[in-house]
Design a protein around this motif. Structure first.
Motif, PDB file in Angstrom:
ATOM      1  N   GLN A 157       0.729  -1.119   0.091  1.00 49.46           N
ATOM      2  CA  GLN A 157      -0.046  -0.139  -0.118  1.00 49.46           C
ATOM      3  C   GLN A 157       0.916   1.129   0.199  1.00 49.46           C
ATOM      4  N   MET A 158       1.924   1.272   0.584  1.00 53.98           N
ATOM      5  CA  MET A 158       2.971   2.417   0.551  1.00 53.98           C
ATOM      6  C   MET A 158       3.728   2.674  -1.005  1.00 53.98           C
ATOM      7  N   VAL A 159       4.064   1.332  -1.604  1.00 54.80           N
ATOM      8  CA  VAL A 159       4.287   1.293  -3.023  1.00 54.80           C
ATOM      9  C   VAL A 159       3.239   2.225  -3.669  1.00 54.80           C
ATOM     10  N   LEU A 160       2.147   1.728  -3.563  1.00 57.36           N
ATOM     11  CA  LEU A 160       0.963   2.368  -4.352  1.00 57.36           C
ATOM     12  C   LEU A 160       0.704   3.977  -3.980  1.00 57.36           C
ATOM     13  N   GLU A 161       1.046   4.303  -3.021  1.00 55.46           N
ATOM     14  CA  GLU A 161       1.123   5.800  -2.615  1.00 55.46           C
ATOM     15  C   GLU A 161       2.298   6.617  -3.142  1.00 55.46           C
ATOM     16  N   THR A 162       3.101   6.096  -3.685  1.00 57.35           N
ATOM     17  CA  THR A 162       4.317   6.532  -4.173  1.00 57.35           C
ATOM     18  C   THR A 162       4.170   6.889  -5.620  1.00 57.35           C
ATOM     19  N   PRO A 163       4.648   7.897  -6.247  1.00 55.24           N
ATOM     20  CA  PRO A 163       4.263   8.543  -7.607  1.00 55.24           C
ATOM     21  C   PRO A 163       5.063   7.461  -8.332  1.00 55.24           C
ATOM     22  N   GLY A 164       4.280   7.003  -9.468  1.00 59.93           N
ATOM     23  CA  GLY A 164       4.842   5.771 -10.495  1.00 59.93           C
ATOM     24  C   GLY A 164       4.669   4.448  -9.665  1.00 59.93           C
ATOM     25  N   SER A 165       4.386   4.254  -8.493  1.00 60.30           N
ATOM     26  CA  SER A 165       3.754   3.175  -7.890  1.00 60.30           C
ATOM     27  C   SER A 165       4.982   2.088  -8.168  1.00 60.30           C
ATOM     28  N   LEU A 166       6.384   2.519  -7.934  1.00 57.23           N
ATOM     29  CA  LEU A 166       7.360   1.525  -7.929  1.00 57.23           C
ATOM     30  C   LEU A 166       7.925   1.448  -6.663  1.00 57.23           C
ATOM     31  N   PRO A 167       8.426   0.108  -6.474  1.00 63.35           N
ATOM     32  CA  PRO A 167       9.340   0.181  -5.100  1.00 63.35           C
ATOM     33  C   PRO A 167      10.512   0.675  -5.051  1.00 63.35           C
ATOM     34  N   LEU A 168      11.067   1.524  -4.160  1.00 67.38           N
ATOM     35  CA  LEU A 168      12.202   2.275  -4.072  1.00 67.38           C
ATOM     36  C   LEU A 168      13.319   1.406  -3.521  1.00 67.38           C
ATOM     37  N   TYR A 169      12.863   0.398  -2.760  1.00 69.99           N
ATOM     38  CA  TYR A 169      14.106  -0.359  -2.031  1.00 69.99           C
ATOM     39  C   TYR A 169      13.831  -1.966  -2.354  1.00 69.99           C
ATOM     40  N   LYS A 170      15.104  -2.882  -2.543  1.00 61.85           N
ATOM     41  CA  LYS A 170      14.990  -4.111  -2.678  1.00 61.85           C
ATOM     42  C   LYS A 170      14.661  -4.874  -1.469  1.00 61.85           C
ATOM     43  N   LYS A 171      14.369  -6.230  -1.856  1.00 60.95           N
ATOM     44  CA  LYS A 171      13.917  -6.995  -0.720  1.00 60.95           C
ATOM     45  C   LYS A 171      15.203  -7.616   0.009  1.00 60.95           C
ATOM     46  N   VAL A 172      15.406  -7.387   1.310  1.00 61.02           N
ATOM     47  CA  VAL A 172      16.542  -8.371   1.908  1.00 61.02           C
ATOM     48  C   VAL A 172      16.122  -8.621   3.399  1.00 61.02           C
ATOM     49  N   THR A 173      16.684  -9.746   3.873  1.00 60.25           N
ATOM     50  CA  THR A 173      16.495 -10.170   5.191  1.00 60.25           C
ATOM     51  C   THR A 173      16.985  -9.087   6.101  1.00 60.25           C
ATOM     52  N   TYR A 174      16.386  -8.888   7.173  1.00 56.11           N
ATOM     53  CA  TYR A 174      17.239  -8.128   8.292  1.00 56.11           C
ATOM     54  C   TYR A 174      18.475  -8.442   8.624  1.00 56.11           C
ATOM     55  N   GLY A 175      18.791  -9.794   8.879  1.00 56.53           N
ATOM     56  CA  GLY A 175      19.944 -10.368   9.148  1.00 56.53           C
ATOM     57  C   GLY A 175      21.147  -9.834   8.239  1.00 56.53           C
ATOM     58  N   ASP A 176      20.545  -9.947   6.929  1.00 57.10           N
ATOM     59  CA  ASP A 176      21.537  -9.627   5.761  1.00 57.10           C
ATOM     60  C   ASP A 176      21.874  -8.077   5.831  1.00 57.10           C
ATOM     61  N   TYR A 177      20.747  -7.444   5.830  1.00 57.79           N
ATOM     62  CA  TYR A 177      20.729  -5.924   5.901  1.00 57.79           C
ATOM     63  C   TYR A 177      21.744  -5.470   7.029  1.00 57.79           C
ATOM     64  N   LEU A 178      21.696  -6.090   8.265  1.00 56.15           N
ATOM     65  CA  LEU A 178      22.877  -5.771   9.376  1.00 56.15           C
ATOM     66  C   LEU A 178      24.371  -6.272   8.762  1.00 56.15           C
ATOM     67  N   LYS A 179      24.294  -7.400   8.335  1.00 55.18           N
ATOM     68  CA  LYS A 179      25.530  -8.008   7.657  1.00 55.18           C
ATOM     69  C   LYS A 179      26.528  -7.006   6.933  1.00 55.18           C
ATOM     70  N   GLN A 180      25.579  -6.413   5.879  1.00 51.87           N
ATOM     71  CA  GLN A 180      26.102  -5.929   4.685  1.00 51.87           C
ATOM     72  C   GLN A 180      26.289  -4.308   5.241  1.00 51.87           C
ATOM     73  N   THR A 181      25.592  -3.925   5.999  1.00 50.01           N
ATOM     74  CA  THR A 181      25.709  -2.421   6.601  1.00 50.01           C
ATOM     75  C   THR A 181      26.707  -2.484   7.491  1.00 50.01           C
ATOM     76  N   GLN A 182      26.976  -3.462   8.175  1.00 52.05           N
ATOM     77  CA  GLN A 182      28.191  -3.383   9.170  1.00 52.05           C
ATOM     78  C   GLN A 182      29.387  -3.378   8.656  1.00 52.05           C
ATOM     79  N   LYS A 183      29.546  -3.909   7.510  1.00 47.36           N
ATOM     80  CA  LYS A 183      30.915  -4.060   6.783  1.00 47.36           C
ATOM     81  C   LYS A 183      31.277  -2.650   6.039  1.00 47.36           C
ATOM     82  N   MET A 184      30.383  -1.846   5.865  1.00 43.08           N
ATOM     83  CA  MET A 184      30.678  -0.344   5.213  1.00 43.08           C
ATOM     84  C   MET A 184      31.163   0.334   6.232  1.00 43.08           C
ATOM     85  N   LYS A 185      32.137   1.396   5.783  1.00 40.77           N
ATOM     86  CA  LYS A 185      32.506   2.591   6.292  1.00 40.77           C
ATOM     87  C   LYS A 185      31.245   3.356   6.692  1.00 40.77           C
TER      88      LYS A 185
END
Ligand code: OGA
Ligand code: NI
Length: 354
Positions: free
Chosen positions: A311-339
């Motif tokens: 429903q939030m994607v539908l509210e967005t102009p163009g109705s496109l998702p702006l973020y891709k799917k990621v598990t929360y664990g992967d999100y933490l793992k990947q962001t932790q590696k970054m400066k």
């Protein structure tokens, strides 16, 4: 932060900042010194803006007051931060936590180190962020809920331990209630966001920011955005330090007596397809007074798939998702590696390039 220690790469032991200041208040090692322009970036700092940070009444929210829900929607969209009054946490509880925290930080280092953060974990007493340039602070980090995630061997001694327990149980109630309100403003059933967490994980961080004789050369906490869903901060009433990025300027959040500071984290930004903003914030130090802050975070279970809600994607102009799917664990793992660079991690790990 997460519930699983295996997520964290070992990191080298760092000096205790409070101890450095105690032994020589006029010494700031090279590793803490920042580019003047990084800090002076607040040249345009507008302190009068601070009073414009929205103030939201928690008791009205939990009664489902439409006007207050509308204010919440606006606050999350325009500021990503607000001050929350009438939260119902008794002063004995907040004061109990503050008094016992202060006593804990005043203990000799050896005693605090009884609960030192192990090298491959984020729970326990230790350093703040590990980065190119170090932060002028020490902190105690604990996962408080669910109870089975508690690592009691890094919990502080009584009465601080009990004070954390009592305060956190109140903050558990507040977090659930806030998530119900956010579900409503996102057009869902009250309990939708709570269910989406699968398990509501609640870490807490108590940070100690010692004074620094050259406050414009160091940073208490580097600019970052929070990686969970929501954050609730209790700050000292007489020592400011928190600043948030608003319209390209650093805006100080003036402590408001008996108020908590609430902010939107990366995961609400993703779920809302960018409507609600996970705002960059930082902590500056001052010359004369130590500051202690109490941050509570709410995060989902690490197996949860995070992606923009339909429903939030539908509210967005163009109705496109702006973020891709990621598990929360992967999100933490990947962001932790970054400066750590403000909220670059959100863009790099989750944002869809266009
Ligand atoms: C944090 C944080 C702010 C503060 O711990 O993520 O932003 O005032 N803390 O200590
Ligand atoms: Ni933060």
């Amino acid at each position: 932060m997460g519930s699983n220690s295996a997520l964290y790469d070992p990191c080298p032991p760092l000096p205790n900042v409070q101890e450095m200041v105690r032994s020589d208040p006029f010494q700031v090692p090279e590793r803490y010194i920042r580019d003047e322009k990084d800090i002076a970036n607040d040249a345009g700092l507008c302190s009068q803006l601070s009073s414009e940070v929205p103030i939201i009444d928690f008791s009205l929210l939990s009664n489902g007051n439409k006007e207050e829900l509308h204010k919440l929607d606006q606050a999350c969209e325009e500021w990503g931060f607000f001050q929350m009054v009438n939260h119902g946490v008794a002063t004995e509880i907040t004061k109990g936590l503050k008094d016992s925290a202060l006593k804990f930080f005043e203990l000799p280092l050896e005693e605090k180190n009884q609960i030192a953060m192990p090298p491959n974990d984020i729970q326990g007493y230790g350093h703040s962020h590990v980065d190119q340039v170090l932060d002028w602070s020490d902190k105690l980090v604990l996962v408080v809920y669910p109870q089975q995630h508690r690592k009691l061997d890094v919990w502080p001694p009584s009465p601080f331990k009990e004070a954390i327990e009592t305060y956190s149980s109140e903050l558990g109630r507040i977090g659930e209630e806030l998530l119900r309100s956010v579900s409503l403003i996102m057009g869902m059933e009250k309990d939708a966001l709570l269910l989406l967490h699968q398990e509501l994980v609640q870490p807490m961080s108590v940070a100690y920011y010692p004074p620094c004789f050259m406050p414009d050369k160091v940073m208490g906490l580097s600019p970052h955005s929070d990686k969970g869903t929501l954050g609730v901060l209790m700050q000292e009433e007489d020592v400011p330090g928190l600043q948030i990025k608003h319209k390209e300027k650093w805006v100080p959040i003036k402590p408001l007596p008996n108020a908590f500071v609430v902010n939107v984290g990366d995961i609400i930004e993703i779920w809302s397809n960018g409507k609600y903003k996970s705002i960059e914030h930082r902590v500056v130090t001052n010359k004369s007074k130590a500051r202690i802050s109490y941050s509570t975070f709410y995060i989902p279970h690490r197996n949860v798939d995070i992606e923009p809600l339909d429903q939030m994607v539908l509210e967005t102009p163009g109705s496109l998702p702006l973020y891709k799917k990621v598990t929360y664990g992967d999100y933490l793992k990947q962001t932790q590696k970054m400066k750590k660079e403000g909220k670059a991690h959100v863009t790099e790990v989750a944002k869809i390039a266009n």
